[in-house]
Each structure stands twice: as structure tokens, then as C-alpha cells.
Design a protein around this motif. Structure first.
Motif, PDB file in Angstrom:
ATOM      1  N   ASP A 170    -100.267  21.753  80.768  1.00 24.69           N
ATOM      2  CA  ASP A 170    -100.676  20.376  80.427  1.00 24.69           C
ATOM      3  C   ASP A 170     -99.536  19.430  80.751  1.00 24.69           C
ATOM      4  O   ASP A 170     -99.351  19.052  81.901  1.00 24.69           O
ATOM      5  CB  ASP A 170    -101.071  20.308  78.947  1.00 24.69           C
ATOM      6  CG  ASP A 170    -101.646  18.940  78.564  1.00 24.69           C
ATOM      7  OD1 ASP A 170    -101.971  18.165  79.496  1.00 24.69           O
ATOM      8  OD2 ASP A 170    -101.762  18.660  77.358  1.00 24.69           O
ATOM      9  N   ARG A 171     -98.743  19.103  79.761  1.00 25.77           N
ATOM     10  CA  ARG A 171     -97.619  18.193  79.975  1.00 25.77           C
ATOM     11  C   ARG A 171     -96.452  18.943  80.602  1.00 25.77           C
ATOM     12  O   ARG A 171     -96.110  20.045  80.178  1.00 25.77           O
ATOM     13  CB  ARG A 171     -97.200  17.587  78.643  1.00 25.77           C
ATOM     14  CG  ARG A 171     -96.043  16.611  78.743  1.00 25.77           C
ATOM     15  CD  ARG A 171     -95.683  16.040  77.386  1.00 25.77           C
ATOM     16  NE  ARG A 171     -95.378  17.093  76.418  1.00 25.77           N
ATOM     17  CZ  ARG A 171     -94.848  16.845  75.227  1.00 25.77           C
ATOM     18  NH1 ARG A 171     -94.594  15.594  74.866  1.00 25.77           N
ATOM     19  NH2 ARG A 171     -94.597  17.840  74.398  1.00 25.77           N
ATOM     20  N   ALA A 172     -95.841  18.344  81.604  1.00 18.60           N
ATOM     21  CA  ALA A 172     -94.711  18.974  82.284  1.00 18.60           C
ATOM     22  C   ALA A 172     -93.443  18.838  81.439  1.00 18.60           C
ATOM     23  O   ALA A 172     -93.062  17.730  81.047  1.00 18.60           O
ATOM     24  CB  ALA A 172     -94.498  18.350  83.652  1.00 18.60           C
ATOM     25  N   VAL A 173     -92.820  19.964  81.135  1.00 18.60           N
ATOM     26  CA  VAL A 173     -91.550  20.006  80.415  1.00 18.60           C
ATOM     27  C   VAL A 173     -90.552  20.774  81.277  1.00 18.60           C
ATOM     28  O   VAL A 173     -90.853  21.889  81.719  1.00 18.60           O
ATOM     29  CB  VAL A 173     -91.698  20.689  79.046  1.00 18.60           C
ATOM     30  CG1 VAL A 173     -90.346  20.821  78.356  1.00 18.60           C
ATOM     31  CG2 VAL A 173     -92.681  19.926  78.173  1.00 18.60           C
ATOM     32  N   PRO A 174     -89.375  20.237  81.552  1.00 18.37           N
ATOM     33  CA  PRO A 174     -88.410  20.927  82.420  1.00 18.37           C
ATOM     34  C   PRO A 174     -87.987  22.272  81.845  1.00 18.37           C
ATOM     35  O   PRO A 174     -87.667  22.395  80.655  1.00 18.37           O
ATOM     36  CB  PRO A 174     -87.225  19.958  82.481  1.00 18.37           C
ATOM     37  CG  PRO A 174     -87.808  18.624  82.153  1.00 18.37           C
ATOM     38  CD  PRO A 174     -88.898  18.889  81.167  1.00 18.37           C
ATOM     39  N   VAL A 202     -92.768  28.584  75.800  1.00 15.89           N
ATOM     40  CA  VAL A 202     -91.310  28.555  75.714  1.00 15.89           C
ATOM     41  C   VAL A 202     -90.914  27.493  74.696  1.00 15.89           C
ATOM     42  O   VAL A 202     -91.130  26.300  74.924  1.00 15.89           O
ATOM     43  CB  VAL A 202     -90.667  28.254  77.078  1.00 15.89           C
ATOM     44  CG1 VAL A 202     -89.147  28.393  76.993  1.00 15.89           C
ATOM     45  CG2 VAL A 202     -91.219  29.162  78.158  1.00 15.89           C
ATOM     46  N   LYS A 203     -90.357  27.911  73.578  1.00 11.64           N
ATOM     47  CA  LYS A 203     -89.927  26.969  72.559  1.00 11.64           C
ATOM     48  C   LYS A 203     -88.667  26.236  73.020  1.00 11.64           C
ATOM     49  O   LYS A 203     -87.807  26.810  73.693  1.00 11.64           O
ATOM     50  CB  LYS A 203     -89.657  27.698  71.242  1.00 11.64           C
ATOM     51  CG  LYS A 203     -90.900  28.308  70.605  1.00 11.64           C
ATOM     52  CD  LYS A 203     -90.551  28.977  69.278  1.00 11.64           C
ATOM     53  CE  LYS A 203     -91.804  29.562  68.636  1.00 11.64           C
ATOM     54  NZ  LYS A 203     -91.490  30.233  67.335  1.00 11.64           N
ATOM     55  N   ALA A 262     -79.951  29.339  88.589  1.00 12.04           N
ATOM     56  CA  ALA A 262     -81.330  28.939  88.829  1.00 12.04           C
ATOM     57  C   ALA A 262     -81.374  27.484  89.269  1.00 12.04           C
ATOM     58  O   ALA A 262     -80.430  26.707  89.059  1.00 12.04           O
ATOM     59  CB  ALA A 262     -82.160  29.126  87.563  1.00 12.04           C
ATOM     60  N   ALA A 263     -82.487  27.103  89.887  1.00 15.59           N
ATOM     61  CA  ALA A 263     -82.694  25.708  90.268  1.00 15.59           C
ATOM     62  C   ALA A 263     -82.660  24.837  89.019  1.00 15.59           C
ATOM     63  O   ALA A 263     -82.911  25.297  87.901  1.00 15.59           O
ATOM     64  CB  ALA A 263     -84.034  25.559  90.982  1.00 15.59           C
ATOM     65  N   ASP A 264     -82.345  23.570  89.195  1.00 17.85           N
ATOM     66  CA  ASP A 264     -82.275  22.631  88.081  1.00 17.85           C
ATOM     67  C   ASP A 264     -83.576  22.631  87.284  1.00 17.85           C
ATOM     68  O   ASP A 264     -84.651  22.912  87.832  1.00 17.85           O
ATOM     69  CB  ASP A 264     -82.003  21.220  88.595  1.00 17.85           C
ATOM     70  CG  ASP A 264     -80.610  21.068  89.183  1.00 17.85           C
ATOM     71  OD1 ASP A 264     -79.742  21.899  88.853  1.00 17.85           O
ATOM     72  OD2 ASP A 264     -80.391  20.128  89.970  1.00 17.85           O
ATOM     73  N   PRO A 265     -83.506  22.332  85.986  1.00 18.00           N
ATOM     74  CA  PRO A 265     -84.727  22.310  85.168  1.00 18.00           C
ATOM     75  C   PRO A 265     -85.805  21.435  85.787  1.00 18.00           C
ATOM     76  O   PRO A 265     -85.548  20.317  86.223  1.00 18.00           O
ATOM     77  CB  PRO A 265     -84.234  21.728  83.839  1.00 18.00           C
ATOM     78  CG  PRO A 265     -82.775  22.069  83.784  1.00 18.00           C
ATOM     79  CD  PRO A 265     -82.300  21.993  85.204  1.00 18.00           C
ATOM     80  N   ALA A 266     -87.050  21.972  85.818  1.00 21.94           N
ATOM     81  CA  ALA A 266     -88.181  21.249  86.408  1.00 21.94           C
ATOM     82  C   ALA A 266     -89.462  21.728  85.753  1.00 21.94           C
ATOM     83  O   ALA A 266     -89.517  22.808  85.145  1.00 21.94           O
ATOM     84  CB  ALA A 266     -88.237  21.466  87.920  1.00 21.94           C
ATOM     85  N   GLY A 267     -90.522  20.932  85.880  1.00 18.09           N
ATOM     86  CA  GLY A 267     -91.800  21.289  85.282  1.00 18.09           C
ATOM     87  C   GLY A 267     -92.502  22.415  86.010  1.00 18.09           C
ATOM     88  O   GLY A 267     -93.232  23.193  85.398  1.00 18.09           O
ATOM     89  N   SER A 268     -92.302  22.527  87.328  1.00 21.08           N
ATOM     90  CA  SER A 268     -92.898  23.586  88.141  1.00 21.08           C
ATOM     91  C   SER A 268     -91.796  24.306  88.898  1.00 21.08           C
ATOM     92  O   SER A 268     -90.866  23.658  89.402  1.00 21.08           O
ATOM     93  CB  SER A 268     -93.920  23.009  89.128  1.00 21.08           C
ATOM     94  OG  SER A 268     -94.994  22.382  88.454  1.00 21.08           O
ATOM     95  N   THR A 296     -88.152  20.110  73.192  1.00 18.33           N
ATOM     96  CA  THR A 296     -89.582  20.085  73.481  1.00 18.33           C
ATOM     97  C   THR A 296     -90.051  21.437  74.001  1.00 18.33           C
ATOM     98  O   THR A 296     -89.436  22.010  74.899  1.00 18.33           O
ATOM     99  CB  THR A 296     -89.902  19.000  74.521  1.00 18.33           C
ATOM    100  OG1 THR A 296     -89.414  17.739  74.049  1.00 18.33           O
ATOM    101  CG2 THR A 296     -91.409  18.895  74.747  1.00 18.33           C
ATOM    102  N   ASP A 297     -91.149  21.948  73.432  1.00 14.64           N
ATOM    103  CA  ASP A 297     -91.721  23.209  73.894  1.00 14.64           C
ATOM    104  C   ASP A 297     -92.379  23.038  75.257  1.00 14.64           C
ATOM    105  O   ASP A 297     -92.868  21.949  75.593  1.00 14.64           O
ATOM    106  CB  ASP A 297     -92.760  23.723  72.903  1.00 14.64           C
ATOM    107  CG  ASP A 297     -92.146  24.114  71.568  1.00 14.64           C
ATOM    108  OD1 ASP A 297     -90.922  23.989  71.421  1.00 14.64           O
ATOM    109  OD2 ASP A 297     -92.911  24.542  70.678  1.00 14.64           O
ATOM    110  N   ALA A 298     -92.409  24.131  76.008  1.00 16.30           N
ATOM    111  CA  ALA A 298     -93.068  24.132  77.321  1.00 16.30           C
ATOM    112  C   ALA A 298     -94.136  25.221  77.344  1.00 16.30           C
ATOM    113  O   ALA A 298     -93.922  26.324  76.840  1.00 16.30           O
ATOM    114  CB  ALA A 298     -92.055  24.375  78.434  1.00 16.30           C
ATOM    115  N   ASP A 299     -95.278  24.912  77.912  1.00 12.25           N
ATOM    116  CA  ASP A 299     -96.343  25.879  78.127  1.00 12.25           C
ATOM    117  C   ASP A 299     -96.563  26.022  79.624  1.00 12.25           C
ATOM    118  O   ASP A 299     -96.882  25.041  80.306  1.00 12.25           O
ATOM    119  CB  ASP A 299     -97.631  25.439  77.433  1.00 12.25           C
ATOM    120  CG  ASP A 299     -97.534  25.573  75.923  1.00 12.25           C
ATOM    121  OD1 ASP A 299     -97.492  26.718  75.440  1.00 12.25           O
ATOM    122  OD2 ASP A 299     -97.466  24.527  75.228  1.00 12.25           O
TER     123      ASP A 299
END
Length: 509
Positions: free
Chosen positions: A358-362, A331-332, A277-283, A306-309
């Protein structure tokens, strides 16, 4: 002249002779020109691609296709070839009985040195094929005019058994880290991580597995040695005792470099290659879900604590749609999350777009896609991918059963698509398409005029927002709708080269 001055002159002379010593041009601080010149974009001079061992099935039929798009400014020199890892031979099916007599000969300088595929000229694919389950991994190198945008496709058809169907992978460049959301150790799945080492020294690799509750306990995944010029297939179920339907695999290279891909084989639902997969990113964008997909599963992972929504949207031909019941995904941190999207496309092509609520998490993500029903089911994967960028290419397209999907997630865009000449003949053709913002379009790209063999598709962004793309290749195995999907990330065939000039005075400062 004292000894210190003589040493300084000698050192400067040696540097100039051995390295062509240069520094970045600095702006003139005396009041003259102060604007630094932009770095020049020049074609890369060397590209390495590695293809994993295609199959161990005696029923396997594997096709290799290599292609380099024509790039301005490359000069007239260079070459590209694929050779068997470890000095083995794939014994390609060329129709020459003399070659067939040597099948099984894994040694010998002549056999080891003979390329499996050797490019003839940019702009024209070169292809070959092999049968059976003893074909080795391939190590490829392209130089000069063949290096920018060089791509190699490995496509295998397996008629029966675990993982039967169509398995395709774009051979990848060596690197030091890879993420594979969508792997499995569940009953009925046989998943291997293939690690290909192109170098003359051993590589040391760590493999971590993350399930719904976090990292799976394993000690045998640490410090795996991959011998020089070899392919090391690692069965995931030997790394951990837990049986998890949806895993994220993290490959981290301690020393050296490898190419990595996951071969996912299912007892009942066929199989395919899962590319990194592509490198971790917020989008993220996962392009090209087939219109007739009967089941789509999203697998996502958030590295770290850090959790991601995530907000889920389907880019359909008519615009973005929020899938009912799957509007968001939590995503926990350090855990793998899944979402069963069912038949999300409902008869129309689409692409999944993930954005932070909301907040971008990779995060990293991939889709597991199933076509067909009952015993006639087949599986493929769509990992999140980089945008097409300046240019992207996919090889081994056929006159029938080839679909190119383009999506513009943020803004309207124009792209130029070129179908190359065929590997056995034909003339290239080019068309331009406009993709509306938030939509996915399956483009109707005509095959090259007078096509013989297979051809390559090259996509170039000409204006507007970013475009993401994938290619679906289909074939029929009895009643099974066999297929494979490859994404088209930017080929990174051009590199920024800063302006440099010789400056020996730096040694006197």
C-alpha cells in the motif's frame, strides 16, 4: 576612482584568476531565447576504490582484478593503481623471486610506493594475486581516461576453516553511510565490519546493530576511530552481548569518509562478503538467485518508526511468481524482519522483487543464499542493488563458472553485454539480449576469443525499462559448491556538468 570601486575591481580580478569564476547561464529575460540548455554529460575525472583486508587465514589465496571500460571523450591521459593501505606490501605472486625475498618488509619508501596493481590501458583487465593471511587492505585511485567505470574485484579462496569457500567483493568507493541487512552475532558466525579510510586524517564512525526487537544495546560502537590510510576490522560480537541470527548493521561516519563491507564467516556454511545494500527505498530488486539454491533467507529493515508492508515476487525466466506462504512481509519500524524462502527458485534462476502493498515506506534488504547440503554447504549474499543504468561492470570472470543474471522488473528491456579482452590475452566480444518484463535470464555469454587469464563483463542498457544484474562466480573445493555473487549497479562514470560562463557583473549587483 574611490576606494570601494578599487576594492570591487580587485576582488573581481582575484576571483577570476583563482577560481575561473563562472555562473550558471540564466535565461534572457528581455524577450530573447528563454530555454536553458541541458547539462552536458561528461566522464568523471577521478575515481577512488577501497578493498578490505581479504583474509587472516594462512590458507587464503586472493586474486585482484582491475578494469576500466573504454569511454568516449576521456582524452589520452590518466592512470590507475592500487597500493597497500598504511604503506604495507601485499607481495603479489608475480613469479619474480627477487620480489619474494622482500616478503614481510612492511616499511621502506620503495615498497610503500610500489603499486600492487597498475592499469595499462582501458578495455583490458590487469590482474595479480597473493597468498596467506597478512595481505593488507588496498587503496585505489584512477584518473583521466581510467576513471569512468573503473572497477576492482577482490576474490579469495579459503580451503578450510571458518568461512572456507569463495569470498568475493567489488571494491567500493568511500562514503559516509552504509546499511548491511544479513549480518549476525549468532553462535557459529564470526562477522567483521571492515572500515577502510583512504584519507590523511582519521575518520570517526558509529556502528549500530538492529535485531528483531530493535536496536541492540551497545556503547562501544560509538566513536570508533579509523586511522589514516588504514583498515579497521570490527568484530560485531564485541559490540553487543545479544546473539542474533539476523541483524542489520548501520555504519554512519561522523567525520571523514570510509568504505565499508561485512565479512561474514560461518563455521559450517562457509562465508562471503556482504556488500552494502542500496539506499532505503519503497521498492527493491535483489537479482540473480542461483537455480540450485537450497536455502534462501530474506532479511529486511525499515529505518525510522514507520512499519513497512512488502509484497514479494520472484521474477522467474517465465514471468513473476508469488512465493506460496511468503506473499508478503511485515517489517516493523526500527526492527529487522526475516522470511525463510526455502528453495524458492526450484531449479530455475530468479530475482526477488519487493514492492509496497500500500503505502511506500523506505526499507533496506539482502538475501542470504546457501548452495549444497549437509557438510558441503556454502553461503553468499545478494544485497538490494541499483539498476544497471547506463553501464555497469564486474571484473574477474573466468572461462568456467561465471553466470550473469539479468532481470527487468517493470518492463521489457534490451541490453548490450561485452566480454572484454582477457588479462593475459584474447579479443573482446559483444552480444545483445532482450529481457522480458518481470523475468530473469541467465545469459549465455561466450568468453572472449583466445581468452587467457580473466575478463570483465560490461552491461549497458540500450532501451526499455530498468535492468538489474548480478554475477555468480563458482569454483569447486572438494565437494563444496563454493560461490560468490556480486551485483552490478550503475558505475556513475558520467556526470552532469551545467553550462557555465564567466560573469563578473554579478559582483556589481
Amino acid at each position: 576612482m574611490n576606494r570601494q570601486t578599487l576594492s570591487l575591481i580587485a576582488g573581481a580580478t582575484a576571483l577570476a584568476a583563482v577560481t575561473g569564476f563562472a555562473t550558471l547561464s540564466a535565461p534572457d529575460t528581455s524577450g530573447g531565447e528563454t530555454t536553458a540548455k541541458a547539462a552536458a554529460q561528461l566522464p568523471v575525472q577521478r575515481t577512488s576504490l577501497l578493498c578490505p583486508q581479504p583474509s587472516t587465514s594462512d590458507l587464503a589465496e586472493t586474486a585482484y582484478t582491475a578494469f576500466t571500460p573504454v569511454t568516449e571523450g576521456t582524452g589520452g591521459e590518466g592512470g590507475a593503481e592500487l597500493v597497500a593501505a598504511g604503506g604495507g606490501s601485499t607481495t603479489p605472486d608475480t613469479g619474480d623471486d627477487g620480489d619474494k625475498d622482500d616478503k614481510g618488509d612492511k616499511g621502506g619508501k620503495d615498497k610503500a610506493a610500489k603499486p600492487v596493481i597498475e592499469a595499462k590501458e582501458p578495455g583490458k583487465p590487469v590482474a595479480d594475486d597473493t597468498d596467506g593471511g597478512d595481505s593488507p587492505a588496498l587503496i585505489g585511485t584512477a584518473e583521466g581516461k581510467f576513471a569512468p567505470g573503473w572497477t576492482v574485484q577482490e576474490t579469495t579462496e579459503v580451503a578450510a576453516g571458518t568461512g572456507r569457500g569463495l569470498l568475493g567483493v567489488s571494491c567500493t568507493a568511500p562514503d559516509t553511510e552504509f546499511w548491511f541487512p544479513g549480518a549476525s552475532t549468532a553462535a557459529g558466525r564470526t562477522d567483521y565490519v571492515h572500515l577502510v579510510n583512504p584519507d590523511d586524517s582519521a575518520a570517526v564512525v558509529d556502528i549500530e546493530l538492529f535485531g528483531k526487537d530493535g536496536a541492540l544495546k551497545s556503547t562501544v560502537g560509538d566513536g570508533i576511530t579509523v586511522q589514516p590510510s588504514s583498515d579497521e576490522p570490527v568484530l560485531l560480537s564485541t559490540l553487543a552481548t545479544a546473539k542474533e541470527a539476523d541483524l542489520t548493521v548501520h555504519v554512519n561516519v561522523r567525520s571523514g569518509r570510509v568504505a565499508a563491507a561485512v565479512q561474514a564467516l560461518d563455521d559450517k556454511q562457509g562465508g562471503d562478503w556482504l556488500s552494502a545494500a542500496a539506499d532505503p527505498a519503497g521498492s527493491l530488486v535483489l537479482p540473480g538467485i542461483p537455480r540450485d539454491a537450497t536455502s534462501v533467507t530474506l532479511v529486511a529493515f525499515a529505518p525510522g518508526e514507520t512499519d513497512a508492508d512488502l509484497k514479494l515476487r520472484l521474477a522467474s525466466p517465465n514471468g513473476p511468481i508469488t512465493p506460496a506462504g511468503n506473499e508478503t512481509l511485515h517489517v516493523k519500524g526500527g526492527m529487522t524482519a526475516t522470511a525463510d524462502l526455502g528453495d524458492i527458485t526450484r531449479g530455475e534462476p530468479g530475482s526477488l522483487i519487493l514492492t509496497p502493498t500500500d503505502r511506500a515506506v523506505p526499507v533496506v534488504a539482502a538475501l542470504r543464499v546457501v548452495r549444497g547440503k549437509g557438510v558441503a554447504r556454502e553461503t553468499a549474499f545478494i544485497p538490494a542493488t541499483r539498476a544497471v543504468g547506463a553501464r555497469a561492470t564486474v571484473a574477474d570472470n573466468r572461462a568456467k563458472g561465471t553466470t550473469l543474471a539479468l532481470t527487468a522488473p517493470t518492463g521489457a528491456a534490451k541490453v548490450k553485454v561485452t566480454a572484454s579482452a582477457g588479462s593475459g590475452g584474447g579479443e573482446a566480444t559483444t552480444k545483445t539480449f532482450t529481457i522480458k518484463a518481470g523475468t530473469t535470464q541467465n545469459v549465455e555469454m561466450p568468453a572472449p576469443n583466445g581468452l587467457k587469464g580473466t575478463y570483465a563483463l560490461t552491461v549497458e542498457s540500450t532501451s526499455g525499462g530498468p535492468v538489474h544484474a548480478s554475477r555468480t562466480l563458482e569454483s569447486k573445493l572438494d565437494s563444496v559448491p563454493a560461490f560468490t555473487i556480486q551485483t552490478l549497479p550503475d558505475d556513475r562514470g558520467m556526470v552532469a556538468v551545467p553550462e557555465a560562463r564567466q560573469d563578473l557583473s554579478i559582483l556589481q549587483r
